[in-house]
Design a protein around this motif. Sequence first.
Motif, PDB file in Angstrom:
ATOM      1  N   GLY A 129      -3.501   2.547  -3.262  1.00 32.04           N
ATOM      2  CA  GLY A 129      -2.752   2.687  -2.011  1.00 32.04           C
ATOM      3  C   GLY A 129      -3.738   2.840  -0.805  1.00 32.04           C
ATOM      4  O   GLY A 129      -3.672   1.968   0.250  1.00 32.04           O
ATOM      5  N   GLY A 151       1.055  -1.227   0.138  1.00 25.26           N
ATOM      6  CA  GLY A 151       0.071  -0.035   0.029  1.00 25.26           C
ATOM      7  C   GLY A 151       0.970   1.362   0.144  1.00 25.26           C
ATOM      8  O   GLY A 151       0.657   2.263  -0.760  1.00 25.26           O
ATOM      9  N   THR A 201       3.946   1.428  -1.212  1.00 27.77           N
ATOM     10  CA  THR A 201       4.407   1.515  -2.480  1.00 27.77           C
ATOM     11  C   THR A 201       3.596   2.142  -3.546  1.00 27.77           C
ATOM     12  O   THR A 201       4.054   3.079  -4.367  1.00 27.77           O
ATOM     13  CB  THR A 201       4.802   0.018  -2.994  1.00 27.77           C
ATOM     14  OG1 THR A 201       5.799  -0.572  -2.018  1.00 27.77           O
ATOM     15  CG2 THR A 201       5.607   0.126  -4.299  1.00 27.77           C
ATOM     16  N   PHE A 202       2.521   1.886  -3.248  1.00 27.05           N
ATOM     17  CA  PHE A 202       1.605   2.507  -4.468  1.00 27.05           C
ATOM     18  C   PHE A 202       1.408   4.121  -4.154  1.00 27.05           C
ATOM     19  O   PHE A 202       1.038   4.971  -5.031  1.00 27.05           O
ATOM     20  CB  PHE A 202       0.143   1.887  -4.096  1.00 27.05           C
ATOM     21  CG  PHE A 202      -0.159   0.868  -5.082  1.00 27.05           C
ATOM     22  CD1 PHE A 202      -0.058   0.634  -6.477  1.00 27.05           C
ATOM     23  CD2 PHE A 202      -0.440  -0.534  -4.537  1.00 27.05           C
ATOM     24  CE1 PHE A 202      -0.284  -0.375  -7.447  1.00 27.05           C
ATOM     25  CE2 PHE A 202      -0.641  -1.528  -5.316  1.00 27.05           C
ATOM     26  CZ  PHE A 202      -0.518  -1.735  -6.643  1.00 27.05           C
ATOM     27  N   LEU A 203       1.306   4.275  -2.778  1.00 31.80           N
ATOM     28  CA  LEU A 203       1.414   5.648  -2.488  1.00 31.80           C
ATOM     29  C   LEU A 203       2.609   6.584  -2.939  1.00 31.80           C
ATOM     30  O   LEU A 203       2.393   7.689  -3.685  1.00 31.80           O
ATOM     31  CB  LEU A 203       0.974   6.075  -0.911  1.00 31.80           C
ATOM     32  CG  LEU A 203       1.158   7.396  -0.237  1.00 31.80           C
ATOM     33  CD1 LEU A 203       0.069   8.006  -0.816  1.00 31.80           C
ATOM     34  CD2 LEU A 203       1.545   7.478   1.260  1.00 31.80           C
TER      35      LEU A 203
END
Length: 131
Positions: A105, A17, A19-21
């Motif tokens: 994320g 999560g 990493t997506f942010l």
Amino acid sequence: MSTVKALVGLSFSGAIGLTFLLLGCAPPQYGVYWPMFVMVFYILSPIPGMISKRLSDSSDASHNPCKEMAYFITTGIVVSAFGLPIVLARNTTIAWGACAFVITGNVVVFLTIFGFFAVFGNSDELGWEQC
């Protein structure tokens, strides 16, 4: 042993999560770090539930105003976390692609937070409520 597996799985999903942010902020085509303010909502979201668990008595489980107020405040925090990137993208502060990464994320991180409280919230042998 299942507790360790659950903790490792939750750590892994939390890392995904975040990493997506970061993918919504770091690439050169996006290049702004305004979506990182969503992390404030990640920190604030479990606080009302923990406070209501401390203050409420468990004698009447069907109607507990303290828990209902905590659910209401938590819902407001979670909706705000999804609304912030949309408002920033609508205002052209961030790109829509960055908004999509941040919302993805958000989904992963909030499911991780929910999973943590589902796995560890009701067990008394771990003692994290006792702190």
